[in-house]
Design an enzyme around this catalytic site. Sequence first.
Site, PDB file in Angstrom:
ATOM      1  N   TYR A  49      54.014  39.782  57.032  1.00  0.00           N
ATOM      2  CA  TYR A  49      52.800  39.329  56.651  1.00  0.00           C
ATOM      3  C   TYR A  49      52.042  38.294  57.606  1.00  0.00           C
ATOM      4  CZ  TYR A  49      52.973  42.012  52.673  1.00  0.00           C
ATOM      5  OH  TYR A  49      53.224  42.920  51.282  1.00  0.00           O
ATOM      6  N   LEU A 196      44.488  50.643  46.065  1.00  0.00           N
ATOM      7  CA  LEU A 196      43.230  50.580  45.967  1.00  0.00           C
ATOM      8  C   LEU A 196      43.459  51.336  47.047  1.00  0.00           C
ATOM      9  CD1 LEU A 196      41.085  47.199  45.718  1.00  0.00           C
ATOM     10  CD2 LEU A 196      41.547  49.075  43.708  1.00  0.00           C
ATOM     11  N   VAL A 238      40.203  39.025  49.871  1.00  0.00           N
ATOM     12  CA  VAL A 238      40.199  38.191  51.286  1.00  0.00           C
ATOM     13  C   VAL A 238      38.855  37.382  50.276  1.00  0.00           C
ATOM     14  CG1 VAL A 238      42.018  38.193  52.586  1.00  0.00           C
ATOM     15  CG2 VAL A 238      39.306  38.537  53.195  1.00  0.00           C
ATOM     16  N   ARG A 242      35.839  39.469  44.577  1.00  0.00           N
ATOM     17  CA  ARG A 242      36.083  41.274  44.131  1.00  0.00           C
ATOM     18  C   ARG A 242      37.826  40.616  43.970  1.00  0.00           C
ATOM     19  NH1 ARG A 242      33.196  42.853  49.130  1.00  0.00           N
ATOM     20  NH2 ARG A 242      34.648  42.677  50.836  1.00  0.00           N
ATOM     21  N   ASN A 246      39.149  41.536  40.693  1.00  0.00           N
ATOM     22  CA  ASN A 246      40.242  42.669  40.530  1.00  0.00           C
ATOM     23  C   ASN A 246      41.315  42.296  39.073  1.00  0.00           C
ATOM     24  OD1 ASN A 246      39.376  44.070  42.191  1.00  0.00           O
ATOM     25  ND2 ASN A 246      40.951  43.224  43.977  1.00  0.00           N
TER      26      ASN A 246
END
Length: 275
Positions: A49, A196, A238, A242, A246
């Site tokens: 990543y 998601l 990010v 949210r 979550n």
Amino acid sequence: MLKNFVTYDGVSIPPVGLGTWQSAPNDCYNAVRWALDAGYRHIDTAFAYGNEADVGRAVRDSGLPREQVFVTTKLPSDVKDEKGTEAHLVQSLRNLRMDYVDLYLIHAPWPWSDIGKDCTQGNIAAWGAMLELQLSGLVRCCGVSNFLPSDILPLLDATGVMPAVNQIRFFVGNTQRECTFFCQENGILVEAYSPLATGNILDNGVLAQVAQRYNVTVAQLCIAYCLHKGTLPLPKSVNQQRIRQNIDVDIALSDGDVALLDGLEGIGPYRKLRS
Ligand code: A2P
């Protein structure tokens, strides 16, 4: 209150992890800081990543003791030998500036550039090396990602040790039933990445109706569904609001609604990883 998961070898893992796939380095730093502020104690990254350094910096800057944050990283999918496995773990620890990782996963059974290639011998070599790294204390727990039962069994045959975790793509509509069943029957914890569907099922009408019944968002419903299925969700975001949302997912879904969501198999994007 959500309970930690515990692997078959006794490692306790906080129940919702922050996913960081596709989080650009600076965004990733902020996301991890916000997540730790919001109560997350589990961050999932990977060498591939390109954001391990940002994860490490954010964990340090949070001021939390290292042992209070569960950190996962992954061996690149094209590294399939003992020496390479050791060298990459050392590099990941340097990137993270940590003395150990909590969970180390083989990222995939084949290189992403050659999906489906038979790398059984290479996976056995990497797996053996990981078990050595665990013995040396550089890794607390070892597992795999994107593995099917047919990829896992040779590891068991060769070493006698089952992976503690298999991290797979898992969301409403794509629950990889056979693989999930196999793992859970054998005590392998299934972690759900892209819970998601990378955002692609959030506008589904049925999900919106069900979410409304619980007064939650579709994203929260999707994450709660993973938990209900005994999998550990790793939602990526990010965005501070949210990220907070979550982890607020202690939602008791009714059997009827779970059955309804089970019946949605096939919605959302589904790029087969192999034929
Ligand atoms: P963002 O990072 O801007 O919040 P997955 O976890 O399946 O990979 O999904 C990640 C995607 O879903 C990202 O595009 C992320 O965007 C978005 N996302 C994450 N959490 C939520 C949420 N609570 N509501 C709406 N979209 C979300």
